[in-house]
Design a protein around this motif. Sequence first.
Motif, PDB file in Angstrom:
ATOM      1  N   GLY A 167      -3.659   4.419 -15.446  1.00 15.41           N
ATOM      2  CA  GLY A 167      -3.676   5.224 -14.233  1.00 15.41           C
ATOM      3  C   GLY A 167      -2.869   4.584 -13.115  1.00 15.41           C
ATOM      4  N   THR A 168      -2.791   5.307 -12.001  1.00 10.97           N
ATOM      5  CA  THR A 168      -1.932   4.862 -10.898  1.00 10.97           C
ATOM      6  C   THR A 168      -2.700   4.770  -9.577  1.00 10.97           C
ATOM      7  OG1 THR A 168      -1.259   7.136 -10.505  1.00 10.97           O
ATOM      8  CG2 THR A 168       0.150   5.825 -11.958  1.00 10.97           C
ATOM      9  N   GLY A 169      -4.002   4.464  -9.672  1.00 11.59           N
ATOM     10  CA  GLY A 169      -4.803   4.289  -8.459  1.00 11.59           C
ATOM     11  C   GLY A 169      -4.623   2.900  -7.874  1.00 11.59           C
ATOM     12  N   GLY A 170      -5.512   2.561  -6.933  1.00 15.26           N
ATOM     13  CA  GLY A 170      -5.370   1.326  -6.168  1.00 15.26           C
ATOM     14  C   GLY A 170      -5.321   0.076  -7.028  1.00 15.26           C
ATOM     15  N   VAL A 171      -6.315  -0.123  -7.874  1.00 15.18           N
ATOM     16  CA  VAL A 171      -6.365  -1.332  -8.702  1.00 15.18           C
ATOM     17  C   VAL A 171      -5.149  -1.376  -9.621  1.00 15.18           C
ATOM     18  CG1 VAL A 171      -7.622  -2.493 -10.561  1.00 15.18           C
ATOM     19  CG2 VAL A 171      -8.887  -1.443  -8.669  1.00 15.18           C
ATOM     20  N   SER A 172      -4.824  -0.241 -10.229  1.00 14.15           N
ATOM     21  CA  SER A 172      -3.792  -0.229 -11.274  1.00 14.15           C
ATOM     22  C   SER A 172      -2.403  -0.508 -10.708  1.00 14.15           C
ATOM     23  CB  SER A 172      -3.822   1.112 -12.001  1.00 14.15           C
ATOM     24  OG  SER A 172      -5.096   1.280 -12.597  1.00 14.15           O
ATOM     25  N   THR A 189      -0.193   4.055 -18.008  1.00 12.75           N
ATOM     26  CA  THR A 189      -0.533   5.435 -18.360  1.00 12.75           C
ATOM     27  C   THR A 189      -0.806   6.216 -17.077  1.00 12.75           C
ATOM     28  OG1 THR A 189      -2.933   5.116 -18.500  1.00 12.75           O
ATOM     29  CG2 THR A 189      -1.667   4.625 -20.484  1.00 12.75           C
ATOM     30  N   SER A 190      -0.605   7.538 -17.159  1.00 11.26           N
ATOM     31  CA  SER A 190      -0.923   8.396 -16.020  1.00 11.26           C
ATOM     32  C   SER A 190      -1.056   9.834 -16.512  1.00 11.26           C
ATOM     33  CB  SER A 190       0.179   8.318 -14.951  1.00 11.26           C
ATOM     34  OG  SER A 190      -0.080   9.217 -13.891  1.00 11.26           O
ATOM     35  N   SER A 191      -1.694  10.667 -15.685  1.00  9.84           N
ATOM     36  CA  SER A 191      -1.786  12.099 -15.994  1.00  9.84           C
ATOM     37  C   SER A 191      -0.646  12.860 -15.330  1.00  9.84           C
ATOM     38  CB  SER A 191      -3.125  12.644 -15.498  1.00  9.84           C
ATOM     39  OG  SER A 191      -3.244  12.400 -14.110  1.00  9.84           O
ATOM     40  N   SER A 192       0.323  12.148 -14.749  1.00  8.46           N
ATOM     41  CA  SER A 192       1.377  12.813 -13.969  1.00  8.46           C
ATOM     42  C   SER A 192       2.742  12.188 -14.265  1.00  8.46           C
ATOM     43  CB  SER A 192       1.051  12.672 -12.471  1.00  8.46           C
ATOM     44  OG  SER A 192       2.215  12.662 -11.691  1.00  8.46           O
ATOM     45  N   SER A 194       5.441  12.588 -12.468  1.00  5.61           N
ATOM     46  CA  SER A 194       6.083  12.049 -11.260  1.00  5.61           C
ATOM     47  C   SER A 194       5.486  10.690 -10.889  1.00  5.61           C
ATOM     48  CB  SER A 194       5.986  13.034 -10.095  1.00  5.61           C
ATOM     49  OG  SER A 194       4.645  13.262  -9.792  1.00  5.61           O
ATOM     50  N   LYS A 195       4.180  10.503 -11.125  1.00  3.74           N
ATOM     51  CA  LYS A 195       3.583   9.184 -10.860  1.00  3.74           C
ATOM     52  C   LYS A 195       4.129   8.150 -11.850  1.00  3.74           C
ATOM     53  CE  LYS A 195      -0.815  10.724  -8.860  1.00  3.74           C
ATOM     54  NZ  LYS A 195      -2.284  10.612  -9.008  1.00  3.74           N
ATOM     55  N   LEU A 196       4.336   8.568 -13.097  1.00  8.07           N
ATOM     56  CA  LEU A 196       4.915   7.623 -14.073  1.00  8.07           C
ATOM     57  C   LEU A 196       6.295   7.181 -13.618  1.00  8.07           C
ATOM     58  CD1 LEU A 196       3.827   9.132 -17.524  1.00  8.07           C
ATOM     59  CD2 LEU A 196       3.044   6.996 -16.474  1.00  8.07           C
ATOM     60  N   HIS A 209       2.113   9.443 -20.728  1.00  7.88           N
ATOM     61  CA  HIS A 209       1.292  10.499 -20.135  1.00  7.88           C
ATOM     62  C   HIS A 209       0.040  10.636 -20.995  1.00  7.88           C
ATOM     63  CE1 HIS A 209       0.022  14.311 -18.537  1.00  7.88           C
ATOM     64  NE2 HIS A 209       1.059  14.358 -17.711  1.00  7.88           N
ATOM     65  N   TYR A 210      -1.132  10.230 -20.433  1.00 12.86           N
ATOM     66  CA  TYR A 210      -2.315  10.132 -21.301  1.00 12.86           C
ATOM     67  C   TYR A 210      -2.921  11.486 -21.659  1.00 12.86           C
ATOM     68  CZ  TYR A 210      -5.150   9.996 -16.899  1.00 12.86           C
ATOM     69  OH  TYR A 210      -5.713  10.250 -15.676  1.00 12.86           O
ATOM     70  N   ARG A 211      -2.485  12.560 -20.975  1.00  8.04           N
ATOM     71  CA  ARG A 211      -2.964  13.891 -21.406  1.00  8.04           C
ATOM     72  C   ARG A 211      -2.042  14.433 -22.494  1.00  8.04           C
ATOM     73  NH1 ARG A 211      -4.994  15.314 -15.945  1.00  8.04           N
ATOM     74  NH2 ARG A 211      -7.059  14.354 -16.016  1.00  8.04           N
ATOM     75  N   VAL A 256     -12.672  -5.462 -18.140  1.00  7.07           N
ATOM     76  CA  VAL A 256     -13.528  -4.288 -17.949  1.00  7.07           C
ATOM     77  C   VAL A 256     -13.797  -4.131 -16.452  1.00  7.07           C
ATOM     78  CG1 VAL A 256     -15.720  -3.218 -18.541  1.00  7.07           C
ATOM     79  CG2 VAL A 256     -14.526  -4.631 -20.229  1.00  7.07           C
ATOM     80  N   ILE A 257     -13.155  -3.126 -15.863  1.00  9.65           N
ATOM     81  CA  ILE A 257     -13.158  -2.987 -14.406  1.00  9.65           C
ATOM     82  C   ILE A 257     -13.826  -1.693 -13.948  1.00  9.65           C
ATOM     83  CG2 ILE A 257     -11.651  -2.705 -12.385  1.00  9.65           C
ATOM     84  CD1 ILE A 257      -9.606  -4.496 -13.922  1.00  9.65           C
ATOM     85  N   GLY A 258     -13.430  -0.569 -14.540  1.00  6.97           N
ATOM     86  CA  GLY A 258     -13.850   0.718 -13.976  1.00  6.97           C
ATOM     87  C   GLY A 258     -14.568   1.601 -14.962  1.00  6.97           C
ATOM     88  N   GLY A 281     -15.902  -8.862 -17.922  1.00  2.00           N
ATOM     89  CA  GLY A 281     -16.402  -8.031 -16.833  1.00  2.00           C
ATOM     90  C   GLY A 281     -15.855  -8.561 -15.520  1.00  2.00           C
ATOM     91  N   ILE A 282     -15.302  -7.664 -14.730  1.00  2.00           N
ATOM     92  CA  ILE A 282     -14.686  -8.081 -13.457  1.00  2.00           C
ATOM     93  C   ILE A 282     -15.515  -7.524 -12.306  1.00  2.00           C
ATOM     94  CG2 ILE A 282     -12.639  -7.888 -11.987  1.00  2.00           C
ATOM     95  CD1 ILE A 282     -12.048  -9.509 -14.479  1.00  2.00           C
ATOM     96  N   PHE A 283     -15.896  -8.403 -11.374  1.00  2.94           N
ATOM     97  CA  PHE A 283     -16.585  -7.972 -10.152  1.00  2.94           C
ATOM     98  C   PHE A 283     -15.702  -8.419  -8.977  1.00  2.94           C
ATOM     99  CE2 PHE A 283     -19.758  -8.361  -6.726  1.00  2.94           C
ATOM    100  CZ  PHE A 283     -20.393  -7.143  -6.830  1.00  2.94           C
ATOM    101  N   VAL A 284     -14.704  -7.663  -8.694  1.00  2.56           N
ATOM    102  CA  VAL A 284     -13.711  -7.958  -7.653  1.00  2.56           C
ATOM    103  C   VAL A 284     -13.286  -9.426  -7.769  1.00  2.56           C
ATOM    104  CG1 VAL A 284     -13.078  -7.716  -5.199  1.00  2.56           C
ATOM    105  CG2 VAL A 284     -14.648  -6.091  -6.261  1.00  2.56           C
ATOM    106  N   GLY A 285     -13.758 -10.280  -6.864  1.00  2.81           N
ATOM    107  CA  GLY A 285     -13.352 -11.686  -6.943  1.00  2.81           C
ATOM    108  C   GLY A 285     -13.878 -12.460  -5.750  1.00  2.81           C
ATOM    109  N   GLY A 326      -4.749  12.922  -6.100  1.00  2.21           N
ATOM    110  CA  GLY A 326      -3.285  13.026  -6.097  1.00  2.21           C
ATOM    111  C   GLY A 326      -2.575  11.774  -5.626  1.00  2.21           C
ATOM    112  N   HIS A 327      -3.343  10.792  -5.191  1.00  7.24           N
ATOM    113  CA  HIS A 327      -2.720   9.602  -4.591  1.00  7.24           C
ATOM    114  C   HIS A 327      -2.112   8.689  -5.645  1.00  7.24           C
ATOM    115  CE1 HIS A 327      -6.803   8.434  -5.694  1.00  7.24           C
ATOM    116  NE2 HIS A 327      -6.422   7.174  -5.687  1.00  7.24           N
ATOM    117  N   PHE A 328      -1.196   7.859  -5.157  1.00  7.05           N
ATOM    118  CA  PHE A 328      -0.528   6.826  -5.969  1.00  7.05           C
ATOM    119  C   PHE A 328      -0.693   5.534  -5.190  1.00  7.05           C
ATOM    120  CE2 PHE A 328       3.157   4.250  -7.047  1.00  7.05           C
ATOM    121  CZ  PHE A 328       3.311   4.430  -8.414  1.00  7.05           C
TER     122      PHE A 328
END
Length: 337
Positions: A167-172, A189-192, A194-196, A209-211, A256-258, A281-285, A326-328
């Motif tokens: 995905g293309t969210g904040g962490v990724s 990977t992404s569902s978009s 244009s984000k890729l 494109h994961y879809r 393992v984050i999300g 397992g990741i708990f921020v840091g 819709g954010h990147f």
Amino acid sequence: MRVFELRDGFGLDRLRRVERPEPTPGPGQALVRVHACSLNYRDQMVVRGEYNPRQPLPLVPLSDGVGKVVELGAGVDRVQVGDRVAGIFAQRWLGGSLDAIGRASTLGSPLDGMLTEYAALGAEGLVRIPEYLTDEQAACLPCAAVTAWNALMEGGARTGETILVQGTGGVSIFALQLAVCAGCRVIITSSSDSKLQRALDLGAAEGIHYRDTPRWDKRVLELTAGRGADHVVEVGGAKTITQSLAAVRIGGAVHVIGVLSGAAAELPLTSILMKGLRLRGIFVGSREMFESLLRSLDVHRLQPVVDRVFDFEDTPAAFEYLQAGGHFGKIAIRIAS
Ligand SMILES: NC(=O)c1ccc[n+]([C@@H]2O[C@H](COP(=O)([O-])OP(=O)(O)OC[C@H]3O[C@@H](n4cnc5c(N)ncnc54)[C@H](OP(=O)(O)O)[C@@H]3O)[C@@H](O)[C@H]2O)c1
């Protein structure tokens, strides 16, 4: 001072802009005039009551904020008036491994967070921000960037390795940028489409494109000559973990984050042990990790990707924008400058 708080229950419609008295810093605390905040997926869960339905209210949400120190309580020498600082995610996890005290000390639940004009925080729970970052960019760091750093850099990613980012969210997007700086090859990977493309522009080597390619794990194996990725930044959760375990190489690591697609998963245990995998397992840091990240950002002049900045008064619209997906990268809120 202006604050957003959840008072009478959970839900975005219960997030109210109210006035509270400006806090006075107690012993060991610094008063921070907050300039900017950022949103994380977790904040949305907090507001909906999904993160901790037993969270006592009222609560000021948001873990991430940056501002200037304007006043010091007694006995503070870690920061000075005028320093630009960020609150660390877990105020009492300064270094070493996570413990119960650190885990219970997170901003934006259970502790009051940063969606406020002023916050009195323990000086130990602050880090100084490099000059080159804008307030909005710096406000993106405490949760998403530290998480990506903990996963990859504390998790042993090395130059030349292949990192699978979901995905293309904040962490990724932070994981992508940090991996590129470290000389790794990134498959994202992404569902978009244009984000890729935007991810490729940031240095990703391959996009899936994961879809359109629901067996993206097989595609990762093709792209790595059958070997698999060295590290997987696993944010998808229940519906992605099995494929992540298939896409990682023998002896590789899945961070393992999300739990974006749910948290209840059946795991292929035989495959995990036969491949000798590390599931971390990741708990921020910790603060120590945050400070390592800041040094690296300063060296690389890494530019956090801020998709959109909302004014403080438009905070509910910022949450709606996050929810729409819709954010990147990151979404920021400007409070003052
Ligand atoms: N454990 C920790 O310490 C920690 C820290 C931070 C975040 N998290 C968790 O990590 C996850 C991501 O957080 P975030 O703040 O980065 O979220 P975010 O900015 O809202 O990013 C979400 C993105 O994930 C992608 N996505 C959604 N469903 C997916 C799926 N089934 N497979 C692959 N990608 C998918 C989408 O990207 P596209 O639009 O490109 O498809 C979406 O835009 C959340 O579950 C959050 O709670 C955990």
